[in-house]
Design an enzyme around this catalytic site. Structure first.
Site, PDB file in Angstrom:
ATOM      1  N   ASP A 132       0.828  -1.210   0.000  1.00 43.43           N
ATOM      2  CA  ASP A 132       0.000   0.000   0.000  1.00 43.43           C
ATOM      3  C   ASP A 132       0.861   1.258   0.000  1.00 43.43           C
ATOM      4  OD1 ASP A 132      -2.693   0.290  -0.314  1.00 43.43           O
ATOM      5  OD2 ASP A 132      -3.129   0.684   1.786  1.00 43.43           O
ATOM      6  N   ASP A 178      -8.942  -2.964   2.077  1.00 48.07           N
ATOM      7  CA  ASP A 178      -8.733  -2.342   3.382  1.00 48.07           C
ATOM      8  C   ASP A 178      -9.634  -2.952   4.451  1.00 48.07           C
ATOM      9  OD1 ASP A 178      -6.843  -0.635   2.260  1.00 48.07           O
ATOM     10  OD2 ASP A 178      -8.357   0.839   1.691  1.00 48.07           O
TER      11      ASP A 178
END
Length: 407
Positions: free
Chosen positions: A234, A288
Site C-alpha cells: 500500500d 482495506d
C-alpha cells in the site's frame, strides 16, 4: 495571451470562479437568454462531512459481521470435521471443509498478483475491460448476496421445496437467488443515479463477507507474512511509486476510475451529504477490510476454540484496533500527511490490528500456541483439541495461559 504586469498588480487581480454541475449550467444558459440577473453567492460550508462517519461505521460493521460469521463457520466446521473423523459409520464426507487455507507462499503470490492486476487496470482500462469487470462483479455479487440472504430466506420458508422437472429445489434458495438477481439488475441499470451507492455498498459488503467466509489464516505466522507485505504494498503504490515515476499514483488513479472516471465496483463509497468545495465522496477499497478482516476471522476462531471470554478475547481488541486505524487514516487525509493524493489505509490499519494482536499474545504468553498450533490446535500424530474446561478454570483463577493439546 500575455500581460505585462508586475507581481503587485497580479496579486491585486481578483476573479471569482465557480464550478457547477452540467444541469445547473444548462439552467444558467436558459436564464441568461431571458436577460435574467445572475449573482454568485457562496455560503459558509464546513470542511467536515458526516459521510466520513457513515463510512467508518459501515467499515467497522462489515469487519465485525464478517469476523463473527466467518469465525463461527470456521469453528463449527472444524469441530464437525473432527467429530466426523471419529464417526464409526464413516460419514466424514458430509463434513468437507469449504474454506481455503492461505499459506505463506499463497500470501506472497497474492501480493504479486495484486500488483500485476493494478498495473493491468492502469494501462489497459477501456470500455471493454470495464464491461468485463462489471460482469465479473455482478456474478460475484449475486452469489454473495444470495449466500447472505439464505439464512433469512430459510427462516421465512422452512422445509419448503419446489418440484421443477430438473428435480427438487429448496424454496429458500430460489427466493434468495431471485432477490439477489433483482438487486444486482437494479444496480446495473441505475448505477449512475445519485442513490445507487447504497446498492453498490450492499453488494460490496456481501462480497467481502463471502470472501472472508471462504478463506482463512491457519496461524499467526501466515498473518505475519501477508499483512506486513500488504502494508508495504500500500505504501509503495500510494507514496513511493509516484515519487519514482514523477507521475500519478497508479493505485489512486485506478481507484478513481482512470481518465474516464468510471466508478469501479471495487470499493465502498459514500457521497458528500452537502455540496462544498472542501468536501466530496469518501471511498474505502475492499482490500482495506478484507486483509485486516482475515486477522479478525482468525482471532474470532481462536477465541471460540480456546473458550476465551471477552476480557481474554483477541477478536474485540482487533475490532478496536481496526476502528482506531481507520480513524488515523481519516486524520491523515484531513491533514494531508504525505500529500493530498490519498492515504494508504493499510499503513495505519496493519499496526493497529496485527501489532496489537502480537503485543497481547506476548503479554499473555499465547504467542507460541498461535505460532505452533494456530486457531485450531492439531498435532501431526492425530487431531486433538485443548481441554476447554481446563482453560476456563485457568482464566477464572486469573491465569492467562492456555493448555495446548498434548502431542
Amino acid at each position: 495571451m500575455y500581460m505585462d504586469l508586475n507581481n503587485t498588480e497580479v496579486e491585486a487581480i481578483t476573479m471569482p470562479v465557480v464550478s457547477v454541475s452540467k444541469q445547473t449550467g444548462v439552467e444558467l444558459e436558459e436564464a441568461a437568454q431571458k436577460h435574467a440577473t445572475i449573482a454568485l453567492w457562496m455560503p459558509y460550508y464546513s470542511s467536515f462531512d458526516f459521510n466520513v462517519i457513515l463510512l467508518w461505521v459501515m467499515a467497522i460493521g462489515t469487519f465485525v459481521l464478517a469476523g463473527v460469521w466467518a469465525g463461527n463457520d470456521s469453528f463449527g466446521t472444524e469441530h464437525s470435521y473432527l467429530q466426523a473423523q471419529d464417526d464409526s459409520e464413516g460419514n466424514a464426507s458430509k463434513w468437507q471443509m469449504e474454506s481455503q487455507t492461505i499459506t505463506q507462499g499463497g500470501a506472497v503470490a497474492f501480493l504479486v498478483i495484486a500488483s500485476g492486476s493494478l498495473l493491468l487496470l492502469y494501462f489497459f482500462l477501456d470500455t471493454a475491460f470495464y464491461v468485463v469487470l462489471m460482469g465479473l462483479f455482478s456474478l460475484g455479487a449475486v452469489q454473495a448476496l444470495a449466500a447472505a440472504l439464505a439464512p433469512l430466506c430459510s427462516w421465512l420458508l422452512p422445509h419448503q421445496t419446489l418440484h421443477p422437472p430438473i428435480g427438487q429445489i429448496p424454496a429458500h434458495a430460489v427466493l434468495s437467488l431471485g432477490i439477489s438477481l433483482g438487486v444486482v439488475a437494479v444496480w446495473l441499470v441505475f448505477r449512475s443515479y445519485a442513490w445507487a451507492w447504497v446498492l453498490q455498498d450492499l453488494l460490496g459488503i456481501s462480497l467481502i463477507v463471502m470472501v472472508l467466509r471462504q478463506f482463512r489464516l491457519p496461524d499467526i505466522k501466515v498473518a505475519c507474512v501477508l499483512l506486513p507485505l500488504s502494508f508495504f504494498y500500500d505504501i509503495f503504490w500510494v507514496f513511493i511509486q509516484p515519487y519514482l515515476t514523477h507521475g500519478d499514483s497508479v493505485m489512486v488513479k485506478v481507484a478513481t476510475g482512470g481518465d474516464q472516471h468510471w466508478q469501479l465496483p471495487m470499493l465502498l463509497i459514500v457521497p458528500a451529504f452537502h455540496l462544498s468545495p472542501a468536501t466530496g465522496p469518501v471511498i474505502l477499497g475492499f482490500g482495506d477490510i478484507l486483509l485486516p478482516g482475515l486477522l479478525g476471522v482468525y482471532s474470532r476462531t481462536f477465541d471460540l476454540y480456546h473458550n476465551l471470554d471477552i476480557w481474554q478475547s483477541y477478536f474485540w481488541p482487533t475490532v478496536v484496533g481496526y476502528a482506531v486505524g481507520l480513524m488515523l487514516t481519516y486524520l491523515a487525509l484531513w491533514f494531508e500527511i504525505g500529500g493530498s493524493q490519498g492515504q494508504p489505509a493499510l499503513l495505519y490499519l496493519i499496526p493497529c490490528t496485527l501489532g496489537l494482536t502480537l503485543l497481547l499474545a506476548m503479554s499473555r504468553k499465547h504467542l507460541t500456541l498461535m505460532c505452533s498450533h494456530g486457531a485450531f490446535a492439531t498435532c501431526e500424530s492425530g487431531d486433538s483439541v485443548p481441554d476447554l474446561e481446563a482453560n476456563a478454570e485457568l482464566q477464572d483463577s486469573g491465569d492467562t495461559r492456555l493448555l495446548a493439546p498434548s502431542c
